[in-house]
Design an enzyme around this catalytic site. Structure first.
Site, PDB file in Angstrom:
ATOM      1  N   PHE A   1       0.817  -1.229   0.000  1.00 12.85           N
ATOM      2  CA  PHE A   1       0.000   0.000   0.000  1.00 12.85           C
ATOM      3  C   PHE A   1       0.843   1.268   0.000  1.00 12.85           C
ATOM      4  CE2 PHE A   1      -3.977  -2.119   0.485  1.00 12.85           C
ATOM      5  CZ  PHE A   1      -3.687  -3.286   1.177  1.00 12.85           C
ATOM      6  N   ARG A   2       1.970   1.216   0.786  1.00 13.80           N
ATOM      7  CA  ARG A   2       2.663   2.491   1.029  1.00 13.80           C
ATOM      8  C   ARG A   2       4.084   2.556   0.477  1.00 13.80           C
ATOM      9  NH1 ARG A   2      -0.747   1.006   4.909  1.00 13.80           N
ATOM     10  NH2 ARG A   2      -2.487   2.439   5.316  1.00 13.80           N
TER      11      ARG A   2
ATOM     12  N   GLN B   1      -2.660  -8.788   8.675  1.00 15.32           N
ATOM     13  CA  GLN B   1      -3.473  -7.651   8.200  1.00 15.32           C
ATOM     14  C   GLN B   1      -3.871  -7.893   6.749  1.00 15.32           C
ATOM     15  OE1 GLN B   1      -1.646  -3.666   9.841  1.00 15.32           O
ATOM     16  NE2 GLN B   1       0.018  -5.121   9.421  1.00 15.32           N
TER      17      GLN B   1
ATOM     18  N   ASN C   1      11.362  -5.687   7.918  1.00 16.76           N
ATOM     19  CA  ASN C   1      10.702  -4.724   7.042  1.00 16.76           C
ATOM     20  C   ASN C   1      11.760  -3.899   6.327  1.00 16.76           C
ATOM     21  OD1 ASN C   1       7.880  -3.927   6.388  1.00 16.76           O
ATOM     22  ND2 ASN C   1       8.722  -1.887   6.834  1.00 16.76           N
TER      23      ASN C   1
ATOM     24  N   HIS D   1      -8.116  -7.708   9.007  1.00 20.04           N
ATOM     25  CA  HIS D   1      -8.767  -6.865   8.004  1.00 20.04           C
ATOM     26  C   HIS D   1      -9.577  -7.686   7.011  1.00 20.04           C
ATOM     27  CE1 HIS D   1      -5.381  -3.801   8.977  1.00 20.04           C
ATOM     28  NE2 HIS D   1      -6.368  -3.739   9.837  1.00 20.04           N
TER      29      HIS D   1
ATOM     30  N   CYS E   1     -22.872 -10.064   2.723  1.00 20.67           N
ATOM     31  CA  CYS E   1     -23.847  -8.964   2.802  1.00 20.67           C
ATOM     32  C   CYS E   1     -23.583  -8.201   4.094  1.00 20.67           C
ATOM     33  CB  CYS E   1     -25.272  -9.535   2.827  1.00 20.67           C
ATOM     34  SG  CYS E   1     -26.506  -8.290   3.230  1.00 20.67           S
TER      35      CYS E   1
ATOM     36  N   ASP F   1      15.180  -7.844   2.413  1.00 18.44           N
ATOM     37  CA  ASP F   1      14.054  -8.465   1.712  1.00 18.44           C
ATOM     38  C   ASP F   1      13.528  -9.671   2.502  1.00 18.44           C
ATOM     39  OD1 ASP F   1      12.552  -8.937  -0.998  1.00 18.44           O
ATOM     40  OD2 ASP F   1      13.371 -10.868  -0.377  1.00 18.44           O
TER      41      ASP F   1
ATOM     42  N   CYS G   1     -31.668  -9.996   0.802  1.00 16.88           N
ATOM     43  CA  CYS G   1     -32.325  -9.219   1.884  1.00 16.88           C
ATOM     44  C   CYS G   1     -32.308  -7.739   1.573  1.00 16.88           C
ATOM     45  CB  CYS G   1     -31.601  -9.477   3.216  1.00 16.88           C
ATOM     46  SG  CYS G   1     -30.094  -8.482   3.433  1.00 16.88           S
TER      47      CYS G   1
HETATM   48  N1  APR Z   1      10.809  -7.204   1.953  1.00 15.57           N
HETATM   49  C1  APR Z   1      10.806  -6.403   3.051  1.00 15.57           C
HETATM   50  N2  APR Z   1       9.887  -5.429   3.252  1.00 15.57           N
HETATM   51  C2  APR Z   1       8.972  -5.224   2.282  1.00 15.57           C
HETATM   52  C3  APR Z   1       8.926  -5.995   1.103  1.00 15.57           C
HETATM   53  C4  APR Z   1       9.897  -7.028   0.969  1.00 15.57           C
HETATM   54  N3  APR Z   1       9.948  -7.829  -0.106  1.00 15.57           N
HETATM   55  N4  APR Z   1       7.895  -5.536   0.336  1.00 15.57           N
HETATM   56  C5  APR Z   1       7.330  -4.519   1.011  1.00 15.57           C
HETATM   57  N5  APR Z   1       7.973  -4.329   2.173  1.00 15.57           N
HETATM   58  C6  APR Z   1       7.635  -3.384   3.243  1.00 15.57           C
HETATM   59  C7  APR Z   1       7.466  -1.963   2.786  1.00 15.57           C
HETATM   60  O1  APR Z   1       8.684  -1.256   2.898  1.00 15.57           O
HETATM   61  C8  APR Z   1       6.405  -1.409   3.753  1.00 15.57           C
HETATM   62  O2  APR Z   1       7.008  -0.743   4.852  1.00 15.57           O
HETATM   63  O3  APR Z   1       6.356  -3.783   3.706  1.00 15.57           O
HETATM   64  C9  APR Z   1       5.682  -2.652   4.264  1.00 15.57           C
HETATM   65  C10 APR Z   1       4.240  -2.691   3.817  1.00 15.57           C
HETATM   66  O4  APR Z   1       3.588  -1.601   4.442  1.00 15.57           O
HETATM   67  P1  APR Z   1       2.134  -1.159   3.932  1.00 15.57           P
HETATM   68  O5  APR Z   1       2.151  -1.069   2.448  1.00 15.57           O
HETATM   69  O6  APR Z   1       1.748   0.024   4.738  1.00 15.57           O
HETATM   70  O7  APR Z   1       1.208  -2.414   4.281  1.00 15.57           O
HETATM   71  P2  APR Z   1       0.605  -2.809   5.698  1.00 15.57           P
HETATM   72  O8  APR Z   1       1.508  -2.397   6.815  1.00 15.57           O
HETATM   73  O9  APR Z   1       0.229  -4.235   5.623  1.00 15.57           O
HETATM   74  O10 APR Z   1      -0.729  -1.905   5.746  1.00 15.57           O
HETATM   75  C11 APR Z   1      -1.580  -2.090   6.863  1.00 15.57           C
HETATM   76  O11 APR Z   1      -3.186  -0.643   5.813  1.00 15.57           O
HETATM   77  O12 APR Z   1      -4.331   0.032   3.930  1.00 15.57           O
HETATM   78  C12 APR Z   1      -4.407  -0.730   5.074  1.00 15.57           C
HETATM   79  O13 APR Z   1      -5.820  -2.555   5.371  1.00 15.57           O
HETATM   80  C13 APR Z   1      -4.638  -2.175   4.741  1.00 15.57           C
HETATM   81  O14 APR Z   1      -3.840  -4.125   5.945  1.00 15.57           O
HETATM   82  C14 APR Z   1      -3.451  -2.885   5.364  1.00 15.57           C
HETATM   83  C15 APR Z   1      -2.993  -1.899   6.425  1.00 15.57           C
END
Ligand code: APR
Length: 253
Positions: free
Chosen positions: A40-41, A106, A225, A126, A134, A242, A162
């Protein structure tokens, strides 16, 4: 401690896993990026391209419900072909030997289930996007049925028998968190001795509160992360590499 390199990271994580009796993984979208599902981010992530549809807008507007389903069917190309990645498979290996008894996620992609972890041992904070319900009567609908109705109506979201609205079984911003899942996560977090957050930016509450609770209840905390998180300071181990590279060595073949 921030692991200085991948080898040290794997060694230190292995040591924490060996010393732990009950390991509780907490996963976010980052564990599924190597499976082809965008997070997502991160740069290029879903929220860098579109705004999420809040629950009140979904409920208030047929156009928003139509748009929500349009987006979900576009995502089919990602979800339908996704297979568990090295992170999922490592957790499934630890689950098979009893080191992991449950996973809090999540994620909505169902990949922990596909990796072999039993549904009742997966806490989906989530929800799950592989089916719909529904919002009024909670009746379950399969996505193929919804897609047929949506397409036959020229891109209009169908209603439940419904007359309630049909939504993927996920939790949108502004929607109540699933009570059972929150209670189960609360209990699990209080009875583990190693909590590992994998692939989450830890910015969305109340989910982000669980690593904090685990630490407060005396568990060790590891964070895997690519990007820093606001919980890194309190973690016993921070691994900014990674996920597939870090957890791959823990897959039992
Ligand atoms: N290896 C290490 N880290 C990774 C990799 C990877 N291959 N790919 C992505 N990341 C890290 C990114 O750097 C990021 O910090 O995973 C993290 C994902 O963060 P988000 O995109 O914010 O996802 P998440 O934390 O699951 O979001 C939480 O937000 O939008 C809502 O409901 C949605 O469950 C989601 C919640």
């Amino acid at each position: 401690m921030i692991a200085p390199d991948l080898t040290t990271a794997i060694d230190r994580l292995g040591a924490l896993l060996d010393e732990a009796s009950v390991v509780l993984p907490f996963t976010g979208a980052g564990i599924s990026t190597e499976c082809g599902i965008p997070d997502f981010r991160s740069p290029g992530g879903l929220w860098t391209k579109t705004q999420p549809i809040p629950f009140d807008q979904f409920m208030a507007s047929q156009d928003m419900r139509d748009e929500a389903w349009r987006r979900r069917f576009v995502m089919d190309e990602y979800f339908a072909n996704a297979k568990p990645g090295r992170g999922h498979r490592a957790l499934a290996s630890l689950y098979r030997v009893g080191k992991v008894r449950a996973v809090i996620t999540q994620n909505i992609d169902n990949l922990h289930q596909v990796s072999g972890i039993a549904q009742h041992d997966i806490v989906e904070l989530h929800g799950n996007t592989t089916f719909a319900t529904c919002v009024a009567c909670d009746r379950r609908y399969e996505l193929d049925w919804v897609k047929d109705k949506y397409q036959a109506a020229g891109g209009r979201a169908p209603h439940c028998a419904c007359n309630g609205y049909i939504k993927t079984a996920t939790v949108s911003f502004g929607q109540a968190m699933p009570e059972d899942a929150m209670l189960r996560a609360h209990d699990l977090t209080g009875s583990c001795d190693l909590f590992i957050s994998i692939g989450s930016s830890l910015v969305v509450w109340p989910a982000a509160g669980f690593p904090l609770r685990a630490k407060q209840k005396g568990a060790r905390l590891a964070i895997v992360n690519r990007e820093p998180t606001e919980f890194d300071e309190m973690a016993d181990l921070v691994i900014r590499h990674d996920i597939g590279e870090v957890l791959g060595p823990f897959i039992a073949h």
